[in-house]
Scaffold this motif. Structure first.
Motif, short mmCIF file in Angstrom:
data_model
loop_
_atom_site.label_atom_id
_atom_site.label_comp_id
_atom_site.label_asym_id
_atom_site.label_seq_id
_atom_site.Cartn_x
_atom_site.Cartn_y
_atom_site.Cartn_z
N ILE A 79 0.71 -1.22 0.01
CA ILE A 79 -0.16 -0.02 -0.05
C ILE A 79 0.92 1.15 -0.19
N ARG A 80 1.91 1.24 0.91
CA ARG A 80 2.77 2.40 0.92
C ARG A 80 3.52 2.61 -0.44
N SER A 81 3.79 1.30 -1.06
CA SER A 81 4.76 1.73 -2.54
C SER A 81 3.58 2.29 -3.44
N ILE A 82 2.37 1.56 -3.67
CA ILE A 82 1.40 2.20 -4.19
C ILE A 82 1.34 3.74 -4.10
N TYR A 83 1.02 4.09 -2.74
CA TYR A 83 0.95 5.45 -2.52
C TYR A 83 2.10 6.36 -3.14
N GLU A 84 3.32 5.77 -3.09
CA GLU A 84 4.52 6.65 -3.33
C GLU A 84 4.50 6.71 -4.72
N GLY A 85 4.16 5.53 -5.49
CA GLY A 85 4.30 5.36 -7.15
C GLY A 85 3.34 6.48 -7.46
N ILE A 86 2.09 6.81 -6.89
CA ILE A 86 1.07 7.56 -7.24
C ILE A 86 1.38 8.95 -7.20
N MET A 87 1.82 9.19 -5.87
CA MET A 87 2.10 10.71 -5.43
C MET A 87 3.36 11.35 -6.09
#
Length: 271
Positions: free
Chosen positions: A263-271
């Motif tokens: 979840i953190r990796s997805i958030y960092e990738g999107i942001m």
């Protein structure tokens, strides 16, 4: 300080990877990406982190395989068949990795981690499927725990391991998180044999995967000095614990960690 962190990451990756048949990359990759993102490691890119991970998996796979061979929990014939499917997949995945920037890598890798955590979560809820055994070449194995009949159609095993190999070349993970549940649920492998055979296949695939990433200049050689010996020792410890512990407790903890990392990796990738 950074070498201490790399030793810790390598040791933990080796222990977990050998204990539950994951190879260690699924632990090392998010750990190195995170340390690079917060500035504790320099020169971290999707290419270098994958190069480091696949090189490490040679040694975790070798260490684990040697340990499992002593316990007679490696099906070498199946391991070579699985390797035949995964090897070309790793090469293609490595070349696709060349086109990824860090945000894209974090996004796609996060999705992969969430998928793997869900797969591990559902592994105990799903019922074994006999179709693949009934329509494939069968093997009978008698051990202290009982008699097992397992098998698979070779064409399906090659297709499945090609997809797993592609993921390995692209993300630097071993694919054991997908292969071990498939071996247990679809091919009806005994759990300990599935883990040992998975680690053998990981070792062979990592050899091909590493040659590809080395040729592409993706390996940060300085970081291999602390990571590889730590991972090799950790793999021996994990294989030892596999014969004496109920690894399901670790799998539950791993599900939570992978889900949070994903979840953190997805958030960092999107942001």
């Amino acid at each position: 300080m950074e070498w201490v962190l790399l030793v810790a990451a390598g040791l933990f990756s080796g222990i977990v990877g050998a204990l539950v048949g994951l190879g260690g990359g699924i632990i090392l990759v998010p750990a190195i990406v995170y340390l690079g993102a917060i500035g504790w490691l320099e020169g971290i890119t999707p290419q270098t982190v994958v190069g480091l991970s696949v090189l490490m998996m040679i040694f975790t796979g070798l260490s684990s395989t040697l340990a499992y061979m002593k316990k007679n929990t490696v099906d070498f014939k199946s391991g070579f068949i699985f390797f035949a499917g995964s090897a070309p997949g790793t090469v293609i995945g490595a070349f696709v990795n060349k086109g990824l920037d860090l945000p894209s890598f974090q996004l796609y890798f996060g999705v992969m981690m969430v998928f793997i955590s869900i797969l591990l979560l559902l592994r105990k809820c799903l019922k074994p499927v006999r179709w693949f055994v009934d329509h494939g070449k069968q093997t009978t194995l008698t051990v202290a725990r009982g008699t097992y009949v397992y098998g698979y159609p070779i064409w399906f095993a090659l297709l499945l391991t090609f997809i797993i190999g592609f993921s390995s070349g692209l993300f630097g993970i071993s694919g054991g998180a997908m292969l071990v549940p498939a071996m247990i649920l679809l091919f009806l492998f005994p759990p300990h044999l599935a883990v040992g055979t998975s680690m053998f296949m990981i070792f062979l695939s990592a050899l091909v995967n590493s040659v590809t990433h080395i040729s592409l200049g993706n390996v940060p050689w300085l970081y291999t000095i602390p990571v590889i010996p730590a991972a090799y020792i950790g793999a021996k410890v994990g294989a030892y614990l596999n014969q004496r512990l109920n690894s399901e407790h670790l799998v539950v903890a791993l599900q939570i960690v992978l889900l949070l990392f994903g979840i953190r990796s997805i958030y960092e990738g999107i942001m």
